[in-house]
Design a protein around this motif. Structure first.
Motif, PDB file in Angstrom:
ATOM      1  N   TYR A   1       0.831  -1.209   0.000  1.00 24.93           N
ATOM      2  CA  TYR A   1       0.000   0.000   0.000  1.00 24.93           C
ATOM      3  C   TYR A   1       0.866   1.259   0.000  1.00 24.93           C
ATOM      4  O   TYR A   1       0.459   2.305  -0.495  1.00 24.93           O
ATOM      5  CB  TYR A   1      -0.985   0.014   1.173  1.00 24.93           C
ATOM      6  N   ALA A   2       2.090   1.149   0.513  1.00 23.74           N
ATOM      7  CA  ALA A   2       3.012   2.293   0.478  1.00 23.74           C
ATOM      8  C   ALA A   2       3.269   2.723  -0.968  1.00 23.74           C
ATOM      9  O   ALA A   2       3.410   3.919  -1.249  1.00 23.74           O
ATOM     10  CB  ALA A   2       4.315   1.950   1.186  1.00 23.74           C
ATOM     11  N   LEU A   3       3.319   1.781  -1.893  1.00 26.15           N
ATOM     12  CA  LEU A   3       3.511   2.134  -3.304  1.00 26.15           C
ATOM     13  C   LEU A   3       2.283   2.859  -3.867  1.00 26.15           C
ATOM     14  O   LEU A   3       2.421   3.728  -4.730  1.00 26.15           O
ATOM     15  CB  LEU A   3       3.825   0.886  -4.138  1.00 26.15           C
ATOM     16  N   THR A   4       1.115   2.521  -3.372  1.00 30.45           N
ATOM     17  CA  THR A   4      -0.092   3.254  -3.767  1.00 30.45           C
ATOM     18  C   THR A   4      -0.008   4.693  -3.259  1.00 30.45           C
ATOM     19  O   THR A   4      -0.337   5.640  -3.982  1.00 30.45           O
ATOM     20  CB  THR A   4      -1.351   2.550  -3.214  1.00 30.45           C
ATOM     21  N   GLU A   5       0.443   4.859  -2.022  1.00 26.02           N
ATOM     22  CA  GLU A   5       0.625   6.204  -1.469  1.00 26.02           C
ATOM     23  C   GLU A   5       1.653   6.984  -2.283  1.00 26.02           C
ATOM     24  O   GLU A   5       1.477   8.177  -2.562  1.00 26.02           O
ATOM     25  CB  GLU A   5       1.038   6.106  -0.007  1.00 26.02           C
ATOM     26  N   LEU A   6       2.727   6.307  -2.692  1.00 29.19           N
ATOM     27  CA  LEU A   6       3.751   6.954  -3.515  1.00 29.19           C
ATOM     28  C   LEU A   6       3.170   7.393  -4.863  1.00 29.19           C
ATOM     29  O   LEU A   6       3.479   8.485  -5.351  1.00 29.19           O
ATOM     30  CB  LEU A   6       4.934   6.001  -3.721  1.00 29.19           C
ATOM     31  N   LYS A   7       2.320   6.578  -5.433  1.00 25.67           N
ATOM     32  CA  LYS A   7       1.676   6.934  -6.703  1.00 25.67           C
ATOM     33  C   LYS A   7       0.831   8.195  -6.547  1.00 25.67           C
ATOM     34  O   LYS A   7       0.835   9.069  -7.414  1.00 25.67           O
ATOM     35  CB  LYS A   7       0.817   5.772  -7.201  1.00 25.67           C
ATOM     36  N   LEU A   8       0.124   8.300  -5.434  1.00 25.87           N
ATOM     37  CA  LEU A   8      -0.678   9.510  -5.185  1.00 25.87           C
ATOM     38  C   LEU A   8       0.218  10.742  -5.054  1.00 25.87           C
ATOM     39  O   LEU A   8      -0.117  11.819  -5.544  1.00 25.87           O
ATOM     40  CB  LEU A   8      -1.534   9.330  -3.931  1.00 25.87           C
ATOM     41  N   ALA A   9       1.366  10.578  -4.412  1.00 31.59           N
ATOM     42  CA  ALA A   9       2.311  11.696  -4.291  1.00 31.59           C
ATOM     43  C   ALA A   9       2.849  12.087  -5.671  1.00 31.59           C
ATOM     44  O   ALA A   9       2.992  13.280  -5.977  1.00 31.59           O
ATOM     45  CB  ALA A   9       3.457  11.314  -3.363  1.00 31.59           C
ATOM     46  N   GLN A  10       3.125  11.093  -6.491  1.00 30.54           N
ATOM     47  CA  GLN A  10       3.637  11.362  -7.826  1.00 30.54           C
ATOM     48  C   GLN A  10       2.602  12.092  -8.680  1.00 30.54           C
ATOM     49  O   GLN A  10       2.952  12.950  -9.485  1.00 30.54           O
ATOM     50  CB  GLN A  10       4.048  10.045  -8.486  1.00 30.54           C
ATOM     51  N   GLN A  11       1.334  11.792  -8.470  1.00 33.11           N
ATOM     52  CA  GLN A  11       0.274  12.513  -9.181  1.00 33.11           C
ATOM     53  C   GLN A  11       0.174  13.949  -8.685  1.00 33.11           C
ATOM     54  O   GLN A  11      -0.132  14.858  -9.455  1.00 33.11           O
ATOM     55  CB  GLN A  11      -1.057  11.795  -9.005  1.00 33.11           C
ATOM     56  N   LYS A  12       0.476  14.158  -7.424  1.00 32.58           N
ATOM     57  CA  LYS A  12       0.409  15.498  -6.832  1.00 32.58           C
ATOM     58  C   LYS A  12       1.607  16.360  -7.244  1.00 32.58           C
ATOM     59  O   LYS A  12       1.449  17.533  -7.570  1.00 32.58           O
ATOM     60  CB  LYS A  12       0.347  15.372  -5.301  1.00 32.58           C
ATOM     61  N   TRP A  13       2.793  15.785  -7.176  1.00 32.11           N
ATOM     62  CA  TRP A  13       4.031  16.512  -7.479  1.00 32.11           C
ATOM     63  C   TRP A  13       4.722  15.859  -8.664  1.00 32.11           C
ATOM     64  O   TRP A  13       5.192  14.729  -8.568  1.00 32.11           O
ATOM     65  CB  TRP A  13       4.980  16.491  -6.289  1.00 32.11           C
ATOM     66  N   ARG A  14       4.807  16.566  -9.772  1.00 34.67           N
ATOM     67  CA  ARG A  14       5.467  16.022 -10.955  1.00 34.67           C
ATOM     68  C   ARG A  14       6.895  15.598 -10.633  1.00 34.67           C
ATOM     69  O   ARG A  14       7.371  14.572 -11.086  1.00 34.67           O
ATOM     70  CB  ARG A  14       5.451  17.063 -12.080  1.00 34.67           C
ATOM     71  N   HIS A  15       7.590  16.411  -9.858  1.00 36.21           N
ATOM     72  CA  HIS A  15       8.947  16.070  -9.413  1.00 36.21           C
ATOM     73  C   HIS A  15       8.967  16.192  -7.891  1.00 36.21           C
ATOM     74  O   HIS A  15       8.391  17.121  -7.328  1.00 36.21           O
ATOM     75  CB  HIS A  15       9.987  16.999 -10.037  1.00 36.21           C
ATOM     76  N   PRO A  16       9.629  15.273  -7.214  1.00 35.17           N
ATOM     77  CA  PRO A  16       9.577  15.245  -5.755  1.00 35.17           C
ATOM     78  C   PRO A  16      10.534  16.201  -5.025  1.00 35.17           C
ATOM     79  O   PRO A  16      10.522  16.245  -3.798  1.00 35.17           O
ATOM     80  CB  PRO A  16       9.942  13.797  -5.432  1.00 35.17           C
ATOM     81  N   LYS A  17      11.304  16.990  -5.744  1.00 35.39           N
ATOM     82  CA  LYS A  17      12.275  17.884  -5.104  1.00 35.39           C
ATOM     83  C   LYS A  17      11.605  18.754  -4.041  1.00 35.39           C
ATOM     84  O   LYS A  17      10.590  19.394  -4.297  1.00 35.39           O
ATOM     85  CB  LYS A  17      12.948  18.766  -6.149  1.00 35.39           C
ATOM     86  N   ASN A  18      12.180  18.741  -2.844  1.00 32.87           N
ATOM     87  CA  ASN A  18      11.706  19.517  -1.695  1.00 32.87           C
ATOM     88  C   ASN A  18      10.308  19.119  -1.211  1.00 32.87           C
ATOM     89  O   ASN A  18       9.709  19.843  -0.408  1.00 32.87           O
ATOM     90  CB  ASN A  18      11.745  21.021  -1.971  1.00 32.87           C
TER      91      ASN A  18
END
Length: 133
Positions: free
Chosen positions: A70-87
């Motif tokens: 499920y952590a990978l699902t959470e990561l996918k949601l973050a990736q949809q929110k932020w195109r790049h994870p910097k900062n």
């Protein structure tokens, strides 16, 4: 600052310690074990928490990156929110994990590899991210 901690259930003790350290710096921390009520809709609650967070901490371990985690699902949601994870995303090497098995999105920023106290080093790294934002 609103912080979401993503981790595998097998790593809950480390996640709890990190959440306490962050709370000590006056951050609002979403940790599913503490924020989800029994019988509630955890999928919508987690989605909303990710949408509202300023920073996501992803605890890397063989458990958190395994297929169907499920952590990978959470990561996918973050990736949809932020195109790049910097900062915005702080990947933390909690347990030794082969680098080639770690998702590219996590590897696109420097992975924190604590040498001492994991919770203290994460808290200091979050402070640095907050200043950079």
């Amino acid at each position: 600052m609103n912080i979401f901690v993503s981790y595998a259930s097998e790593d809950h003790a480390d996640a709890d310690e990190i959440a306490l350290a962050l709370a000590g710096f006056d951050h609002s921390v979403f940790l599913d074990r503490n924020a989800l009520e029994a019988g509630g809709n955890y999928i919508s609650r987690i989605s909303a928490a990710i949408a509202d967070c300023d920073i996501m901490i992803f605890l890397i371990s063989p458990h958190s990156i395994r297929s169907r985690s499920y952590a990978l699902t959470e990561l996918k949601l973050a990736q949809q929110k932020w195109r790049h994870p910097k900062n915005r995303l702080l990947p933390v090497m909690l347990k030794e994990t082969p680098i080639d098995s770690i998702p590219a999105y996590l590897r696109s920023v420097t992975i924190l590899e604590p040498m001492g106290s994991v919770s203290a080093e994460v808290a200091y790294a979050v402070e640095d991210l907050a200043l950079a934002s």
